[in-house]
Write a protein that holds these residues in place. Structure first.
Motif, PDB file in Angstrom:
ATOM      1  N   LEU A  37      34.810  34.417  54.287  1.00 57.42           N
ATOM      2  CA  LEU A  37      35.525  34.246  53.022  1.00 57.42           C
ATOM      3  C   LEU A  37      34.553  34.700  51.886  1.00 57.42           C
ATOM      4  CD1 LEU A  37      38.068  33.067  51.419  1.00 57.42           C
ATOM      5  CD2 LEU A  37      36.653  31.223  51.139  1.00 57.42           C
ATOM      6  N   ILE A  38      34.776  35.621  51.210  1.00 55.82           N
ATOM      7  CA  ILE A  38      33.939  36.449  50.123  1.00 55.82           C
ATOM      8  C   ILE A  38      34.863  36.486  48.869  1.00 55.82           C
ATOM      9  CG2 ILE A  38      32.786  38.543  49.586  1.00 55.82           C
ATOM     10  CD1 ILE A  38      32.480  39.158  52.468  1.00 55.82           C
ATOM     11  N   ARG A  39      33.835  35.852  47.832  1.00 51.74           N
ATOM     12  CA  ARG A  39      34.252  36.257  46.287  1.00 51.74           C
ATOM     13  C   ARG A  39      33.497  37.545  45.819  1.00 51.74           C
ATOM     14  NH1 ARG A  39      33.131  31.246  42.938  1.00 51.74           N
ATOM     15  NH2 ARG A  39      35.043  30.377  44.579  1.00 51.74           N
ATOM     16  N   PHE A  40      34.144  38.268  44.983  1.00 52.91           N
ATOM     17  CA  PHE A  40      33.607  39.326  44.387  1.00 52.91           C
ATOM     18  C   PHE A  40      34.568  39.631  42.999  1.00 52.91           C
ATOM     19  CE2 PHE A  40      37.066  40.845  47.051  1.00 52.91           C
ATOM     20  CZ  PHE A  40      37.626  41.844  46.677  1.00 52.91           C
ATOM     21  N   VAL A  41      33.781  40.412  42.334  1.00 52.00           N
ATOM     22  CA  VAL A  41      34.488  40.808  40.907  1.00 52.00           C
ATOM     23  C   VAL A  41      34.544  42.441  40.940  1.00 52.00           C
ATOM     24  CG1 VAL A  41      33.946  40.678  38.283  1.00 52.00           C
ATOM     25  CG2 VAL A  41      32.995  38.910  40.012  1.00 52.00           C
ATOM     26  N   ILE A  42      35.731  42.466  40.166  1.00 50.08           N
ATOM     27  CA  ILE A  42      36.448  43.798  39.965  1.00 50.08           C
ATOM     28  C   ILE A  42      36.000  44.133  38.643  1.00 50.08           C
ATOM     29  CG2 ILE A  42      38.318  45.602  40.165  1.00 50.08           C
ATOM     30  CD1 ILE A  42      39.347  43.926  42.482  1.00 50.08           C
ATOM     31  N   GLU A  43      35.170  45.064  38.148  1.00 46.41           N
ATOM     32  CA  GLU A  43      34.820  45.259  36.900  1.00 46.41           C
ATOM     33  C   GLU A  43      35.756  46.291  36.295  1.00 46.41           C
ATOM     34  OE1 GLU A  43      32.276  44.154  35.178  1.00 46.41           O
ATOM     35  OE2 GLU A  43      31.398  43.130  36.972  1.00 46.41           O
ATOM     36  N   ARG A  44      36.104  46.447  34.936  1.00 48.11           N
ATOM     37  CA  ARG A  44      37.365  47.286  34.489  1.00 48.11           C
ATOM     38  C   ARG A  44      37.144  48.891  34.792  1.00 48.11           C
ATOM     39  NH1 ARG A  44      40.988  47.192  31.364  1.00 48.11           N
ATOM     40  NH2 ARG A  44      40.560  45.128  30.208  1.00 48.11           N
ATOM     41  N   SER A  45      35.974  49.145  35.379  1.00 47.12           N
ATOM     42  CA  SER A  45      35.714  50.721  35.671  1.00 47.12           C
ATOM     43  C   SER A  45      36.405  50.725  37.205  1.00 47.12           C
ATOM     44  CB  SER A  45      34.243  50.991  35.685  1.00 47.12           C
ATOM     45  OG  SER A  45      33.484  50.156  36.628  1.00 47.12           O
ATOM     46  N   GLY A  46      36.196  49.591  38.077  1.00 49.98           N
ATOM     47  CA  GLY A  46      36.809  49.601  39.262  1.00 49.98           C
ATOM     48  C   GLY A  46      35.733  49.220  40.172  1.00 49.98           C
ATOM     49  N   ALA A  47      34.457  49.056  39.691  1.00 53.70           N
ATOM     50  CA  ALA A  47      33.095  48.972  40.419  1.00 53.70           C
ATOM     51  C   ALA A  47      33.285  47.454  41.009  1.00 53.70           C
ATOM     52  CB  ALA A  47      32.125  48.987  39.412  1.00 53.70           C
ATOM     53  N   VAL A  48      32.698  47.329  41.952  1.00 55.45           N
ATOM     54  CA  VAL A  48      32.738  45.892  42.306  1.00 55.45           C
ATOM     55  C   VAL A  48      31.383  45.438  42.415  1.00 55.45           C
ATOM     56  CG1 VAL A  48      32.802  44.511  44.778  1.00 55.45           C
ATOM     57  CG2 VAL A  48      34.386  46.175  44.192  1.00 55.45           C
ATOM     58  N   SER A  49      31.226  44.068  41.777  1.00 56.88           N
ATOM     59  CA  SER A  49      29.835  43.389  41.592  1.00 56.88           C
ATOM     60  C   SER A  49      30.153  41.908  42.010  1.00 56.88           C
ATOM     61  CB  SER A  49      29.698  43.601  39.983  1.00 56.88           C
ATOM     62  OG  SER A  49      30.539  42.719  39.321  1.00 56.88           O
ATOM     63  N   THR A  50      28.738  41.198  41.893  1.00 59.60           N
ATOM     64  CA  THR A  50      28.873  39.841  42.452  1.00 59.60           C
ATOM     65  C   THR A  50      29.455  39.652  43.625  1.00 59.60           C
ATOM     66  OG1 THR A  50      28.778  39.547  39.776  1.00 59.60           O
ATOM     67  CG2 THR A  50      28.934  37.613  41.105  1.00 59.60           C
ATOM     68  N   ILE A  51      29.016  40.111  44.622  1.00 63.55           N
ATOM     69  CA  ILE A  51      29.654  39.692  46.144  1.00 63.55           C
ATOM     70  C   ILE A  51      29.018  38.461  46.502  1.00 63.55           C
ATOM     71  CG2 ILE A  51      29.909  40.592  48.309  1.00 63.55           C
ATOM     72  CD1 ILE A  51      29.701  43.473  47.018  1.00 63.55           C
ATOM     73  N   PRO A  79      43.950  48.427  34.972  1.00 61.16           N
ATOM     74  CA  PRO A  79      44.832  48.878  33.911  1.00 61.16           C
ATOM     75  C   PRO A  79      44.503  48.676  32.501  1.00 61.16           C
ATOM     76  CG  PRO A  79      45.926  47.613  35.651  1.00 61.16           C
ATOM     77  CD  PRO A  79      44.651  47.444  35.833  1.00 61.16           C
ATOM     78  N   ASP A  80      44.789  49.650  31.727  1.00 59.82           N
ATOM     79  CA  ASP A  80      44.382  49.533  30.196  1.00 59.82           C
ATOM     80  C   ASP A  80      45.060  48.240  29.719  1.00 59.82           C
ATOM     81  OD1 ASP A  80      42.965  51.966  30.367  1.00 59.82           O
ATOM     82  OD2 ASP A  80      44.655  53.213  29.593  1.00 59.82           O
ATOM     83  N   ASP A  81      46.165  47.896  30.052  1.00 60.64           N
ATOM     84  CA  ASP A  81      46.652  46.615  29.546  1.00 60.64           C
ATOM     85  C   ASP A  81      46.253  45.486  30.124  1.00 60.64           C
ATOM     86  OD1 ASP A  81      48.099  47.216  31.904  1.00 60.64           O
ATOM     87  OD2 ASP A  81      50.004  47.015  31.038  1.00 60.64           O
ATOM     88  N   PHE A  82      45.283  45.490  30.730  1.00 56.03           N
ATOM     89  CA  PHE A  82      44.715  44.331  31.718  1.00 56.03           C
ATOM     90  C   PHE A  82      43.908  43.735  30.677  1.00 56.03           C
ATOM     91  CE2 PHE A  82      42.034  42.076  34.591  1.00 56.03           C
ATOM     92  CZ  PHE A  82      43.264  41.551  35.464  1.00 56.03           C
ATOM     93  N   ARG A  83      44.226  42.353  30.492  1.00 54.58           N
ATOM     94  CA  ARG A  83      43.510  41.621  29.223  1.00 54.58           C
ATOM     95  C   ARG A  83      42.094  41.213  29.265  1.00 54.58           C
ATOM     96  NH1 ARG A  83      48.152  37.449  27.412  1.00 54.58           N
ATOM     97  NH2 ARG A  83      49.828  39.115  26.888  1.00 54.58           N
ATOM     98  N   LYS A  84      41.591  41.384  30.606  1.00 54.23           N
ATOM     99  CA  LYS A  84      40.124  40.784  30.882  1.00 54.23           C
ATOM    100  C   LYS A  84      39.446  42.402  31.263  1.00 54.23           C
ATOM    101  CE  LYS A  84      41.296  37.656  33.764  1.00 54.23           C
ATOM    102  NZ  LYS A  84      41.107  36.835  34.773  1.00 54.23           N
ATOM    103  N   ASP A  85      38.011  42.091  30.952  1.00 57.78           N
ATOM    104  CA  ASP A  85      37.129  43.106  31.475  1.00 57.78           C
ATOM    105  C   ASP A  85      36.663  43.272  32.861  1.00 57.78           C
ATOM    106  OD1 ASP A  85      36.847  44.293  28.852  1.00 57.78           O
ATOM    107  OD2 ASP A  85      35.045  43.115  28.305  1.00 57.78           O
ATOM    108  N   ARG A  86      36.939  42.059  33.567  1.00 53.40           N
ATOM    109  CA  ARG A  86      36.734  41.715  34.860  1.00 53.40           C
ATOM    110  C   ARG A  86      37.655  40.785  35.541  1.00 53.40           C
ATOM    111  NH1 ARG A  86      32.556  40.309  32.024  1.00 53.40           N
ATOM    112  NH2 ARG A  86      31.409  41.978  32.516  1.00 53.40           N
ATOM    113  N   GLU A  87      37.788  40.894  36.887  1.00 60.82           N
ATOM    114  CA  GLU A  87      38.585  40.071  37.534  1.00 60.82           C
ATOM    115  C   GLU A  87      37.873  39.593  38.924  1.00 60.82           C
ATOM    116  OE1 GLU A  87      41.936  37.404  38.384  1.00 60.82           O
ATOM    117  OE2 GLU A  87      41.392  38.645  36.403  1.00 60.82           O
TER     118      GLU A  87
END
Length: 116
Positions: A37-51, A79-87
């Motif tokens: 089980l892994i948690r990771f962050v998708i940045e606005r650019s599509g890059a993956v961080s904080t694995i 997406p441009d209309d996504f309200r956060k800079d990362r998910e």
């Protein structure tokens, strides 16, 4: 995004086949079965961080293949209309292979066909 991560993981599994074979040999089992089980962050650019591995499997190669896939994957921009800079995303990588030899052959076949 799911299929991009899946293809990256299959490629990582293919490259790490010798590690799985060694694990299998050292543990006296041709069965490869585990979940990480892994948690990771998708940045606005599509890059993956904080694995971060939340629940490791019993197979170090499985954990490493999942983390490696996330480090290498190229995801589309949020997406441009996504309200956060990362998910933040939590995902489970599951392996249930009955025979390490067949696993190796299946991955080689998929690679030749360009599936990943």
């Amino acid at each position: 995004m799911y299929y991009a991560i899946l293809r990256a993981w299959y490629n990582r599994l293919y490259l790490m086949t010798p590690h799985f074979e060694r694990w299998s040999y050292l543990h006296g089992s041709s069965v490869l079965r585990g979940t990480v089980l892994i948690r990771f962050v998708i940045e606005r650019s599509g890059a993956v961080s904080t694995i971060e591995v939340l629940e490791p499997s019993v197979m170090a190669p499985l954990d490493e293949s999942a983390k490696g896939a996330l480090k290498e994957v190229i995801l589309p921009r949020l997406p441009d209309d996504f309200r956060k800079d990362r998910e933040a995303v939590t995902g489970r990588f599951v392996m249930d292979i009955g025979d390490v030899g067949a696993f190796k052959q299946d991955l080689a076949w998929g690679k030749r066909l360009g599936e990943f």
